[in-house]
Design an enzyme around this catalytic site. Structure first.
Site, PDB file in Angstrom:
ATOM      1  N   SER A 231      -1.257  10.989  -5.448  1.00 14.00           N
ATOM      2  CA  SER A 231      -2.450  11.611  -5.966  1.00 14.00           C
ATOM      3  C   SER A 231      -2.506  11.305  -7.299  1.00 14.00           C
ATOM      4  O   SER A 231      -1.886  10.755  -7.708  1.00 14.00           O
ATOM      5  CB  SER A 231      -1.995  12.998  -5.880  1.00 14.00           C
ATOM      6  OG  SER A 231      -1.757  13.677  -4.513  1.00 14.00           O
TER       7      SER A 231
ATOM      8  N   LYS B  27       2.407  10.681  -8.412  1.00 16.89           N
ATOM      9  CA  LYS B  27       1.138  11.405  -9.004  1.00 16.89           C
ATOM     10  C   LYS B  27       1.062  10.576 -10.252  1.00 16.89           C
ATOM     11  O   LYS B  27       1.766  10.309 -11.266  1.00 16.89           O
ATOM     12  CB  LYS B  27       1.666  12.727  -9.592  1.00 16.89           C
ATOM     13  CG  LYS B  27       0.340  13.635 -10.298  1.00 16.89           C
ATOM     14  CD  LYS B  27      -0.742  14.080  -9.249  1.00 16.89           C
ATOM     15  CE  LYS B  27      -1.746  14.638 -10.083  1.00 16.89           C
ATOM     16  NZ  LYS B  27      -2.741  15.016  -9.064  1.00 16.89           N
TER      17      LYS B  27
END
Length: 388
Positions: free
Chosen positions: A251, A181
């Site tokens: 992400s 992330k």
């Protein structure tokens, strides 16, 4: 690897070898809204899960998946407050050590849910090794000027190596999947960088998200020995789609400022029934890739998993990408031309439906934006399941 990262790697590896065998559990839990942690609270209340043994969370929220998707931050805040209250700790401190990787957008049959990773000492009757192992790490906060550049690639690579050490995995070949992330450049962060005399790679927050995902994928490839440490390759971010990593899922979001790493693989230092497999998807219709992943775990889709096999699946993670050529297998699609619905929402719904149809379950982490994470126009699929 930098000297400092190498030193940390060696220290953590030695520390790991002096600790007892460990076991990983994964609880896939529902949410009725982005702040709903009631299912996890129930596990904590009954003692099935200890708050201090929760080491990572990966989940899908029902936002739009874009820059302004605040469902991710809402869930993260709720999670840290719940665990902080149970452990008597400041939620702000937990944010610095507990990866919470969220992807917004539950289009079609995708179901809002979150997978809680619990790491504990192995029970006496735990199945023999090698078993699924998990490590986590954070990079230092990433300056806005470094996002989408080789500096971020390096930061991710160093964090992946630290996560390998945390998991007790020495050989990169034993790594199955790395979830990253990463941060993005918002308008405010871009303005702050310019005020400090720095230039960001893009003022467009959406493009910065794509560049951050690309840098994350390069960083995983670098750490796993799949890419050379060559700063000239920075020019290949979002341009050379022949460069990709088949074990990276990345992400990005406004809710993080560092690169958060959740690394999964197999290790002789771990016990338990969980195993993992990962496969690249050639395109949005690559159903055989899904069945190959399942077959590697002893799961047979004919054409869908039966009830017994479906209950063996602990988590499913998918990366997908609208094909930049505007077609799939030679047939024109309109994802990229739709001004009403973002292309990422199209692809999440399409690939999510395909994978859910095979698994017979909509609780799948399907994340769009698969730049350099699998073949161009494709992506990857990874599954965690109990051994037969």
């Amino acid at each position: 690897m930098s000297f400092r990262a190498a030193l940390v790697f060696q220290i953590l590896r030695c520390m790991h070898r002096s600790t007892p065998l460990r076991q990983l559990q994964v609880f896939r839990l529902p949410m009725s809204h982005p702040g709903d942690l009631s299912a996890l609270a129930a596990l904590l209340d009954t003692g099935r899960v200890r708050a201090d043994e929760v080491v990572a969370v990966i989940g899908k929220t029902e936002g739009n998946g874009g820059v302004n998707d605040f469902t991710r931050g809402y869930f993260t805040q709720s999670l840290m407050h719940l665990l902080g209250a149970r452990m008597g700790r400041d939620p702000a401190d937990l944010l610095l050590e507990l990866p919470c990787v969220l992807s917004g957008g539950t289009e079609g049959v995708l179901s809002p849910h979150y997978s809680v990773f619990v790491r504990s000492a192995a029970s006496a009757d735990a199945p023999a090794c090698p078993a699924l192992a998990m490590g986590r790490a954070f990079s230092p906060p990433t300056p806005a000027a470094d996002i989408g550049r080789w500096a971020q690639v390096h930061a991710v690579a160093d964090a992946v190596r630290s996560a390998m050490a945390d998991a007790g995995i020495d050989n990169p070949a034993d790594v199955c999947f790395v979830q990253v992330k990463g941060p993005c450049v918002t308008a405010a962060r871009a303005a702050a960088a310019r005020a400090a005399g720095q230039q960001v790679v893009s003022d467009d927050p959406n493009r910065s998200m794509a560049l951050s995902r690309a840098a994350g994928a390069f960083g995983v490839a670098l750490a796993l020995g799949e890419m050379a440490d060559d700063p000239a390759l920075e020019a290949g971010l979002l341009t050379r789609f022949d460069l990709w990593c088949a074990r990276a899922g990345v992400s990005t979001g406004v809710e993080v400022q560092a690169n958060e790493i959740v690394l999964l693989g197999h290790s002789a230092h771990w016990r338990g029934p969980l195993r993992m497999a990962c496969e690249p998807m050639a395109d949005a219709l690559d159903l055989p890739a899904v069945t190959r992943v399942l077959a590697r775990l002893g799961l047979r889709a004919d054409p869908q998993l039966d009830n017994a096999d479906r209950h063996r699946v602990a988590a499913a993670l998918v990366k997908c990408e609208p094909d930049r050529r505007g077609q799939v297998r030679g047939t024109r699609v309109t994802m990229l031309d739709d001004t009403d619905i973002n292309a990422q929402r199209h692809i999440r719904a399409a690939v999510g439906g395909l994978v859910a149809g095979v698994l017979g379950d909509g609780r799948i982490f399907v994340s769009g934006g698969a730049e350099h994470q699998g073949p161009e126009g494709g992506g990857l699929v990874a599954v965690i399941a109990e051994a037969a």
